[in-house]
Design a protein around this motif. Structure first.
Motif, PDB file in Angstrom:
ATOM      1  N   LYS A  69      31.672  53.488  52.786  1.00  0.00           N
ATOM      2  CA  LYS A  69      32.841  53.700  52.088  1.00  0.00           C
ATOM      3  C   LYS A  69      33.459  55.222  52.401  1.00  0.00           C
ATOM      4  O   LYS A  69      32.804  56.163  52.465  1.00  0.00           O
ATOM      5  N   ASN A 105      45.851  54.674  53.972  1.00  0.00           N
ATOM      6  CA  ASN A 105      45.180  53.597  54.637  1.00  0.00           C
ATOM      7  C   ASN A 105      43.718  53.448  55.162  1.00  0.00           C
ATOM      8  O   ASN A 105      43.232  52.687  55.427  1.00  0.00           O
ATOM      9  N   ASP A 156      38.807  53.713  50.664  1.00  0.00           N
ATOM     10  CA  ASP A 156      38.356  52.647  50.277  1.00  0.00           C
ATOM     11  C   ASP A 156      38.205  52.781  48.590  1.00  0.00           C
ATOM     12  O   ASP A 156      38.694  51.583  47.810  1.00  0.00           O
ATOM     13  N   GLU A 157      37.999  53.676  48.124  1.00  0.00           N
ATOM     14  CA  GLU A 157      37.798  53.976  46.645  1.00  0.00           C
ATOM     15  C   GLU A 157      38.331  55.385  46.323  1.00  0.00           C
ATOM     16  O   GLU A 157      38.339  56.360  46.934  1.00  0.00           O
ATOM     17  N   ASP A 169      38.448  50.706  43.082  1.00  0.00           N
ATOM     18  CA  ASP A 169      38.488  50.285  44.313  1.00  0.00           C
ATOM     19  C   ASP A 169      40.076  50.293  44.637  1.00  0.00           C
ATOM     20  O   ASP A 169      40.666  49.618  43.996  1.00  0.00           O
ATOM     21  N   GLU A 181      41.778  48.613  47.060  1.00  0.00           N
ATOM     22  CA  GLU A 181      42.272  47.458  47.372  1.00  0.00           C
ATOM     23  C   GLU A 181      42.384  46.665  46.234  1.00  0.00           C
ATOM     24  O   GLU A 181      43.566  45.806  46.047  1.00  0.00           O
ATOM     25  N   THR A 182      41.510  46.648  45.248  1.00  0.00           N
ATOM     26  CA  THR A 182      41.753  45.994  44.046  1.00  0.00           C
ATOM     27  C   THR A 182      42.827  46.392  43.438  1.00  0.00           C
ATOM     28  O   THR A 182      43.686  45.455  42.755  1.00  0.00           O
ATOM     29  N   ARG A 240      45.649  47.625  44.704  1.00  0.00           N
ATOM     30  CA  ARG A 240      46.850  47.212  45.420  1.00  0.00           C
ATOM     31  C   ARG A 240      46.979  45.762  45.052  1.00  0.00           C
ATOM     32  O   ARG A 240      48.177  45.149  44.637  1.00  0.00           O
ATOM     33  N   GLU A 241      46.107  44.907  45.069  1.00  0.00           N
ATOM     34  CA  GLU A 241      46.096  43.420  44.784  1.00  0.00           C
ATOM     35  C   GLU A 241      46.437  43.097  43.382  1.00  0.00           C
ATOM     36  O   GLU A 241      47.225  42.249  43.182  1.00  0.00           O
TER      37      GLU A 241
END
Length: 240
Positions: free
Chosen positions: A30, A191, A194-195, A209, A211-212, A214-215
């Motif tokens: 990461k 971009n 990761d964390e 996290d 990505e989490t 963002r989602e």
């Protein structure tokens, strides 16, 4: 399995408390952003993980070893070129690192130099600040380390140099290693991260996290940082 474990770590300089009750774990594979305001303790955390800080309390383990002399073998701190003579060439800097570190990969260093558009015969005294930062990253990433600690590698340099540095992190990132980076250039690292760890009031206010986030929340790194800082300020002023 966590590569970095920090448990109830506090550090003070004289009577000034720098960080208090730090708790976090980081895994390999990461790129992690360590964020916070100026003077919040980001550099202190980097120094703690690099084994350079003294008289701290708590427990820090890197690869299941207590932080110290042994862990410096697989921990690469962003190089400081200020200790080299100004008339040293880039090649002399590479030669020094090859002699100093058994895990230094001269072939990788040469590839990075080419990518960074640096020449072996360039003298340190003739390098711009941006090119000095690029060279510092070259010699740091050329070590086969497990943990790379990059304290403000994008600070005070031009846009094109920042882009080169960010591109190099992506291109030469080793999935078996961990990169911990401090910076205020949030949009530019958005971009590749990761964390994220956000430091506030001398401790970790958030670990997440990206990505989490963002989602689930539909926001990016800058907005996450802004919201976290505003939330902790409201809490500290009893606005809830």
């Amino acid at each position: 399995m966590s590569l970095v474990k920090v448990n109830q770590v506090s550090y003070a300089k004289g009577r000034k408390q720098i960080v208090k009750d730090l708790n976090f774990q980081l895994e390999s594979g990461k790129i992690v952003a360590l964020l916070g305001e100026n003077g919040s303790g980001k550099t202190t955390i980097i120094r703690l993980l690099a084994g350079l800080a003294l008289r701290w309390q708590g427990e820090i383990t890197l690869g299941n070893q207590k932080v110290g002399t042994a862990t410096k073998r697989f921990t690469a701190l962003l190089a400081d070129l200020g200790d080299f003579p100004s008339d040293f060439s880039v090649q002399q800097v590479l030669d020094f690192y090859e002699t100093m570190y058994g895990d230094f990969d001269l072939g990788k260093a040469q590839q990075l130099l080419t990518f960074m558009e640096l020449e072996n015969e360039d003298r340190l005294k003739n390098l711009s600040r941006g090119n000095r930062e690029k060279l510092a990253l070259v010699v740091t990433l050329s070590r086969k380390a497990q943990i790379y600690l990059l304290d403000e590698p994008l600070s005070g340099i031009d846009l094109l140099s920042r882009e080169k540095i960010i591109q190099s992190l992506v291109r030469w990132f080793d999935e078996d290693s961990l990169v911990l980076i401090t910076t205020h250039q949030l949009s530019e690292i958005e971009n590749i991260v990761d964390e994220v760890l956000i430091l506030k009031d001398k401790t970790i206010a958030l670990q997440a996290d990206l990505e989490t986030i963002r989602e689930e929340e539909g926001i990016g790194l800058e907005e996450l940082y802004r919201q976290t800082m505003l939330e902790t300020r409201r809490e500290s002023h009893g606005l809830y």
